[in-house]
Design an enzyme around this catalytic site. Structure first.
Site, short mmCIF file in Angstrom:
data_model
loop_
_atom_site.label_atom_id
_atom_site.label_comp_id
_atom_site.label_asym_id
_atom_site.label_seq_id
_atom_site.Cartn_x
_atom_site.Cartn_y
_atom_site.Cartn_z
N LYS A 149 4.82 -31.52 -13.26
CA LYS A 149 5.47 -31.91 -14.52
C LYS A 149 4.39 -32.30 -15.51
O LYS A 149 3.29 -32.68 -15.10
CB LYS A 149 6.40 -33.11 -14.28
CG LYS A 149 7.46 -33.29 -15.33
CD LYS A 149 8.69 -32.45 -15.03
CE LYS A 149 9.68 -32.46 -16.17
NZ LYS A 149 10.94 -31.81 -15.80
N LYS A 180 5.39 -26.13 -10.37
CA LYS A 180 6.41 -25.66 -11.31
C LYS A 180 7.17 -26.85 -11.83
O LYS A 180 7.64 -27.69 -11.04
CB LYS A 180 7.38 -24.70 -10.57
CG LYS A 180 8.45 -24.15 -11.48
CD LYS A 180 7.98 -22.92 -12.24
CE LYS A 180 8.84 -22.56 -13.43
NZ LYS A 180 8.47 -23.28 -14.68
N ASN A 216 19.69 -29.35 -24.87
CA ASN A 216 19.85 -28.11 -24.11
C ASN A 216 20.79 -28.26 -22.90
O ASN A 216 21.71 -27.46 -22.71
CB ASN A 216 18.46 -27.60 -23.66
CG ASN A 216 18.57 -26.42 -22.74
OD1 ASN A 216 18.46 -26.55 -21.52
ND2 ASN A 216 18.83 -25.25 -23.30
N GLN A 226 10.61 -33.36 -8.83
CA GLN A 226 10.58 -31.89 -8.93
C GLN A 226 10.22 -31.24 -7.59
O GLN A 226 10.70 -30.14 -7.28
CB GLN A 226 9.57 -31.49 -10.02
CG GLN A 226 9.78 -30.09 -10.58
CD GLN A 226 10.87 -30.01 -11.64
OE1 GLN A 226 10.96 -30.88 -12.50
NE2 GLN A 226 11.69 -28.98 -11.59
N LYS A 240 13.51 -31.06 -5.68
CA LYS A 240 14.44 -30.19 -6.39
C LYS A 240 14.04 -28.73 -6.18
O LYS A 240 14.87 -27.89 -5.83
CB LYS A 240 14.38 -30.53 -7.89
CG LYS A 240 15.34 -29.74 -8.74
CD LYS A 240 14.99 -29.83 -10.23
CE LYS A 240 14.97 -31.26 -10.74
NZ LYS A 240 14.95 -31.30 -12.22
N GLY A 294 10.13 -25.88 -20.27
CA GLY A 294 10.60 -26.92 -21.19
C GLY A 294 11.19 -28.11 -20.47
O GLY A 294 11.46 -28.09 -19.27
N ASP A 295 11.38 -29.16 -21.23
CA ASP A 295 12.12 -30.37 -20.82
C ASP A 295 12.47 -31.04 -22.15
O ASP A 295 12.46 -30.37 -23.20
CB ASP A 295 11.25 -31.25 -19.92
CG ASP A 295 12.04 -32.35 -19.21
OD1 ASP A 295 12.69 -32.07 -18.20
OD2 ASP A 295 12.04 -33.52 -19.70
P1 NDP Z 1 16.64 -32.00 -25.19
O1 NDP Z 1 15.43 -32.48 -25.87
O2 NDP Z 1 17.15 -30.62 -25.49
O3 NDP Z 1 17.85 -33.00 -25.45
C1 NDP Z 1 17.80 -34.33 -25.06
C2 NDP Z 1 19.07 -35.00 -25.54
O4 NDP Z 1 19.16 -36.28 -24.97
C3 NDP Z 1 19.11 -35.18 -27.04
O5 NDP Z 1 20.42 -35.15 -27.49
C4 NDP Z 1 18.50 -36.56 -27.21
O6 NDP Z 1 18.83 -37.22 -28.40
C5 NDP Z 1 19.12 -37.26 -26.03
N1 NDP Z 1 18.32 -38.40 -25.63
C6 NDP Z 1 17.01 -38.42 -25.32
N2 NDP Z 1 16.62 -39.66 -25.05
C7 NDP Z 1 17.71 -40.42 -25.19
C8 NDP Z 1 17.95 -41.80 -25.05
N3 NDP Z 1 16.97 -42.63 -24.72
N4 NDP Z 1 19.22 -42.23 -25.24
C9 NDP Z 1 20.21 -41.38 -25.59
N5 NDP Z 1 20.03 -40.07 -25.76
C10 NDP Z 1 18.80 -39.61 -25.56
O7 NDP Z 1 16.36 -32.17 -23.64
P2 NDP Z 1 17.08 -31.49 -22.39
O8 NDP Z 1 18.51 -31.29 -22.66
O9 NDP Z 1 16.25 -30.33 -22.00
O10 NDP Z 1 16.87 -32.61 -21.27
C11 NDP Z 1 17.80 -33.67 -21.06
C12 NDP Z 1 17.61 -34.22 -19.66
O11 NDP Z 1 17.78 -33.17 -18.70
C13 NDP Z 1 16.23 -34.80 -19.37
O12 NDP Z 1 16.36 -35.85 -18.45
C14 NDP Z 1 15.51 -33.64 -18.68
O13 NDP Z 1 14.45 -34.08 -17.87
C15 NDP Z 1 16.65 -33.08 -17.85
N6 NDP Z 1 16.51 -31.70 -17.39
C16 NDP Z 1 16.24 -30.67 -18.26
C17 NDP Z 1 16.16 -29.38 -17.79
C18 NDP Z 1 15.96 -28.24 -18.70
O14 NDP Z 1 15.99 -27.09 -18.22
N7 NDP Z 1 15.78 -28.43 -19.99
C19 NDP Z 1 16.29 -29.08 -16.35
C20 NDP Z 1 16.64 -30.21 -15.53
C21 NDP Z 1 16.72 -31.46 -16.06
P3 NDP Z 1 17.73 -37.34 -29.58
O15 NDP Z 1 17.74 -35.99 -30.22
O16 NDP Z 1 18.25 -38.42 -30.44
O17 NDP Z 1 16.43 -37.69 -28.95
O1 2IT Z 2 13.51 -30.97 -14.80
C1 2IT Z 2 13.51 -29.73 -14.67
O2 2IT Z 2 13.86 -29.19 -13.63
C2 2IT Z 2 13.11 -28.92 -15.83
N1 2IT Z 2 12.82 -29.48 -16.88
C3 2IT Z 2 13.01 -27.43 -15.70
C4 2IT Z 2 11.69 -27.04 -15.13
C5 2IT Z 2 11.39 -25.57 -15.10
O3 2IT Z 2 10.27 -25.25 -14.64
O4 2IT Z 2 12.20 -24.74 -15.50
#
Ligand code: NDP
Ligand code: 2IT
Length: 460
Positions: A140, A104, A255, A125, A128, A179-180
């Site tokens: 992943k 997952k 997100n 992961q 976590k 997603g990620d």
């Molecule tokens: P999104 O794609 O929705 O958003 C990512 C954000 O981070 C955007 O604003 C993006 O800007 C910015 N960003 C990406 N790369 C960089 C960088 N090098 N420097 C500055 N800003 C940056 O992704 P998420 O919000 O889903 O994910 C963000 C983080 O959270 C990641 O590390 C992901 O692995 C982690 N995560 C996500 C989960 C989820 O459920 N979605 C769960 C747990 C962890 P820009 O648009 O300019 O690229």
């Molecule tokens: O990093 C993470 O935990 C995620 N991107 C969410 C993974 C998931 O299966 O919901």
């Protein structure tokens, strides 16, 4: 030193040497995978007290097995752009560990994606997912595809091609992506459609983060950001601190960031800054979240456009500048290694009291050492951002029971899960001699459950 102390010290020394040997072998085997090696180092070093006390983990080769993914899939993703040109990207899925359940973990679409990034994310992961208490293994995937500037039809064609290869490796009982970075409900929708067509069956539980009309869970979109704030609130409560009246900085504006900002604001905090990869916004009145949602969730705009709508706000053309803005609570929610030792020092100088990680591995090992040495309250990613995958597991449960829970029910479960992760990580930290160190506690609590399951299932 008495005999008992001498024995303990000798056991600790044996475990330390063992971890060193394991890390060196991993480095030799994966010489260029810097992010993967960083994630490995951070975890294995914190396991020394566990291995010293329970040498059966060394005898059963748990680390040797854990550090080698069960399966790594790498594949070509050809697609046709709007001009009729053929484009080729590289796709990955790393199925790291299935001791606790089906693999997952999310899919990341970003030009920086490579084997090292996917392996670091997959490795984190495992721990976590174990911490969530849900029956899910660790995996992943992703692609070096850059969604920026692509039309909706290009995104759809890419997602379909990606799934045309991936579908044969996944399923509700084998591997469940989500997603990620760069992958949200739209991409999940296109991938789900293609999976359904290829399988000839509606297997809702194959992907999570789906649209609400076809098997998605209420509160999944909010879960990572909300979960982060629930976790940090627990940690602060134990230390007589509160979001109410605090100044908060949240990096990113995707997100995780958006829903971390939303919950922090609901708890009375003032969020003064957020960012994207081009730059950051400082709004001393407090960020207007409706504007950020409109720009990012609807209009696919850059965060610089915020300053056009709110001229009193300052736009700084370097996303790292966000960390020089003074705050009480810093929530890095953008990407890996966004805070290094030097940045951590700036945060400290400016009086930060709390760091809570929403992104995966946003702090380097030097930055983490800096927080711990200076008694900054530190909520590590694999515990603090586990709310997203935890609600993904609740989505799987809803899909297999063919039920849909209310927002309130999912959110209440999320709050309980985050509280449990906090308490279990604190308990593990005290049990193994590092009270209050959640980084060590989360690694240990996550590890022990996976290691025990691996021992019980034999050498496979
Ligand atoms: P999104 O794609 O929705 O958003 C990512 C954000 O981070 C955007 O604003 C993006 O800007 C910015 N960003 C990406 N790369 C960089 C960088 N090098 N420097 C500055 N800003 C940056 O992704 P998420 O919000 O889903 O994910 C963000 C983080 O959270 C990641 O590390 C992901 O692995 C982690 N995560 C996500 C989960 C989820 O459920 N979605 C769960 C747990 C962890 P820009 O648009 O300019 O690229
Ligand atoms: O990093 C993470 O935990 C995620 N991107 C969410 C993974 C998931 O299966 O919901």
């Amino acid at each position: 030193m008495n005999t008992i102390e001498a024995t303990l010290q000798s056991k600790r020394e044996t475990a330390k040497q063992y971890v060193k040997k394991i890390y060196n072998a991993t480095e030799q085997r994966n010489p260029h995978e810097t992010e993967f090696l960083q994630a490995v180092k951070e975890i294995v070093d914190s396991l020394i007290p566990v291995l010293a006390r329970q040498p059966q983990y060394m005898k059963s080769g748990i680390l040797e097995r854990l550090l080698e993914p069960e399966k790594v899939i790498s594949f070509r993703v050809p697609w046709v752009d709007d001009q009729g040109n053929v484009q080729v990207n590289r796709g990955y899925r790393v199925q790291f560990n299935s001791a606790l359940g089906p693999y997952k973990g999310g899919l990341r679409f970003h030009p920086s994606v490579n084997a090292s990034i996917v392996k670091f994310l997959g490795f984190e992961q495992i721990f976590k997912n174990s911490l969530t208490g849900q029956p899910i293994g660790g995996g992943k995937g992703g692609s070096d595809f850059d969604p920026k500037g692509k039309s909706d039809m290009e995104i759809m064609r890419f997602c379909q091609s990606f799934m045309t290869e991936l579908y044969q490796h996944i399923g509700p009982e084998t591997d469940v992506p989500a997603g990620d970075t760069g992958v949200n409900a739209r991409e999940i929708g296109y991938m789900f459609g293609q999976y359904k067509k290829l399988r000839g069956a509606f297997e809702a539980g194959v992907l999570t983060g789906k649209g609400l009309e076809y098997g998605g869970s209420l509160a999944r979109k909010e879960a990572t950001g909300y979960g982060l704030v629930y976790f940090v609130r627990e940690m602060m409560k134990d230390n007589d601190l509160d979001f109410n009246g605090s100044n908060v900085i949240v990096s990113g504006s995707g997100n995780v960031s958006i829903y971390a900002m939303e919950k922090a604001m609901e708890f009375g905090a003032k969020v003064v800054a957020c960012s994207d990869s081009n730059g950051c916004i400082y709004d001393e009145n407090g960020i207007n979240l409706d504007t950020v949602k409109e720009l990012k969730e609807e209009d696919n705009e850059r965060i610089s456009a915020y300053a056009e709508k709110h001229p009193h706000a300052q736009y700084l053309e370097d996303c790292n500048e966000i960390w020089s803005i003074p705050c009480d609570i810093a929530l890095p929610c953008a990407t890996q290694n966004e805070i290094d030792g030097k940045t951590a020092e700036t945060l400290l100088t400016n009086g930060v009291k709390v760091v809570g990680e929403g992104a995966n591995m946003p702090s380097t090992i030097e930055a983490i050492d800096m927080y711990l040495d200076n008694t900054i309250l530190f909520a590590p990613a694999k515990a603090a951002n586990a709310g997203g995958v935890a609600v993904s597991a609740l989505e799987m449960a809803q899909n297999s029971s063919k039920l849909m829970w209310s927002f309130e029910k999912v959110d209440a479960r999320l709050q309980e899960i985050m509280k449990d992760i906090y308490q279990n990580s604190m308990q593990a930290a005290s049990d193994y001699g590092t009270p209050g160190n959640l980084a060590a506690g989360a690694n240990i609590a996550g590890f022990v459950k996976v290691a025990d399951a691996m021992i019980e299932q034999g050498v496979i």
